[in-house]
Design an enzyme around this catalytic site. Structure first.
Site, PDB file in Angstrom:
ATOM      1  N   CYS A 178       8.043  -3.192  -3.770  1.00 41.19           N
ATOM      2  CA  CYS A 178       7.049  -3.950  -3.003  1.00 41.19           C
ATOM      3  C   CYS A 178       7.358  -5.441  -2.941  1.00 41.19           C
ATOM      4  CB  CYS A 178       5.658  -3.736  -3.591  1.00 41.19           C
ATOM      5  SG  CYS A 178       5.137  -2.003  -3.600  1.00 41.19           S
ATOM      6  N   ASN A 235      -1.236   0.274   1.772  1.00 40.48           N
ATOM      7  CA  ASN A 235      -0.129  -0.367   1.065  1.00 40.48           C
ATOM      8  C   ASN A 235       1.181   0.164   1.648  1.00 40.48           C
ATOM      9  OD1 ASN A 235       1.930  -1.024  -0.770  1.00 40.48           O
ATOM     10  ND2 ASN A 235       0.621  -0.767  -2.561  1.00 40.48           N
ATOM     11  N   HIS A 293       1.580  -9.424  -0.907  1.00 40.70           N
ATOM     12  CA  HIS A 293       1.793  -7.988  -0.728  1.00 40.70           C
ATOM     13  C   HIS A 293       0.437  -7.303  -0.661  1.00 40.70           C
ATOM     14  CE1 HIS A 293       2.732  -3.855  -1.402  1.00 40.70           C
ATOM     15  NE2 HIS A 293       2.411  -3.878  -2.684  1.00 40.70           N
TER      16      HIS A 293
END
Length: 361
Positions: free
Chosen positions: A150, A317, A286
């Site tokens: 990520c 996500n 993020h």
């Protein structure tokens, strides 16, 4: 087999004329030429690819014995996108990259380097980035995959900045592309509701002054079990392999780590760039969890004029794709001024983290 004597001296870079070690390349003094550096780099264009299929919470709630209300309360997510079979990591990255190039006004043939961040590309070889370069029309570009989960987009963006400022590349495409639906177990209550698919990309080019601030990054490899696959890929095909590897996460541990790490890394990136929160137009972390995003924004004491990216609500996500997707969403709806400064923070498996400030295109 290396011989002793002069060959060893050349290998260690020691001078043979009595001078300091490493000052001149042995045997070819004055012959090695470095690329000409440039003052800075900046993001010239942003592009996004979002799969057509929108998946609401009711669809993912059943297999994990949950509900729309529980998912929203725990993560802030209302929906996410799932890729169709023909919407691959490579294809989505190429599509987002073409859009970024069009916005930047840069011909694909002018791209020197393509960097692709992804944790869901399931082919060990060949790497994905060369195929992305080919599909976007940058067939002769140098290309490589970046594996920092990520935090991968921020890592790749830092590499692009360094490549350009060193003179090694002129135009670099940085893409984040994920099919997280391929690596998540739909029955896993800790991960199934969190993740979505998609791709985002930026074009980075030379600038008369810095448009990308210094990167601040790090990792905690001793805590690798907090976000990890359930089993290694080498186990596949063996008698003891069991279910295919799927992403697993210790949600409470990751949450505690993130709420402590994101503000600290973000402040360090601001300090490295010589800026304060008042200088920012946007905060683009993020998109892991709305509670983490809002908690980090509060901890940073961002002033009211700073727009906080919350693409998590509609996109879920998307790992390495989340920051460029969120950046594109803010720009597309005119929520932030072009040229304004955005603080980017990536964090995730590894436990890796990275942050930098960029001028928006």
């Amino acid at each position: 087999m290396m011989s002793t004597g002069a060959a060893d001296t050349r290998a260690t870079g020691t001078r043979t004329d009595g001078g300091a070690a490493g000052t001149v390349a042995a045997g070819v003094p004055g012959k090695l030429r470095a690329a000409a550096p440039v003052p800075g780099s900046r993001v010239l264009g942003v592009g996004a690819y979002r799969p057509a299929r929108v998946v609401g919470n009711d669809e993912v709630a059943g297999p994990i014995d949950s509900s729309d209300e529980w998912i929203r309360r725990r993560s802030g997510i209302a929906s996410r996108r799932f890729a169709a079979p023909d919407e691959t990591v490579v294809g989505m990255a190429a599509a987002a990259s073409v859009k970024a190039l069009a916005q930047a006004g840069i011909a694909p043939s002018s791209v020197d380097t393509v960097l692709l961040a992804s944790m869901s590309h399931r082919e060990q070889s060949p790497p994905a980035a060369p195929r992305v370069a080919h599909l976007m029309g940058a067939a002769s570009a140098g290309a490589m995959d970046v594996g920092a989960a990520c935090a991968g987009f921020c890592h790749a963006l830092a590499a692009a900045d360094s490549l350009i400022r060193s003179g090694s590349s002129r135009y670099v495409v940085v893409a984040g592309s994920e099919r997280m639906s391929d690596i998540v177990d739909p029955t896993d209550r800790g991960t199934a509701f969190l993740f979505g698919d998609g791709a985002g990309a930026v074009v980075v080019g030379p600038a008369a002054e810095p448009g990308i601030g210094p990167v601040v990054w790090g990792s905690e490899g001793g805590r690798q079990e907090a976000i990890a696959h359930s089993s290694p890929w080498p186990a596949v095909g063996t008698a003891a392999a069991g279910a295919p590897p799927a992403l697993r996460m210790d949600g409470p541990a990751v949450f505690r780590w993130a709420v402590a790490t994101v503000p600290k890394t973000a402040r360090a990136a601001l300090d490295a760039a010589g800026l304060t929160p008042d200088d920012l137009a946007a905060f683009v972390p993020h998109q892991a969890n709305l509670r983490i995003i809002d908690g980090a924004a509060a901890a940073l004491r961002l002033p009211p004029h700073v727009v906080v990216a919350r693409d998590i609500v509609r996109a879920g996500n998307t790992s390495a794709a989340s920051i460029p997707l969120a950046m594109e969403e803010l720009l597309a709806r005119g929520a932030v001024p072009r040229g304004g400064l955005a603080l980017l923070v990536g964090f995730g498996a590894g436990l890796a983290h990275a942050a930098q400030v960029v001028a928006l295109p």
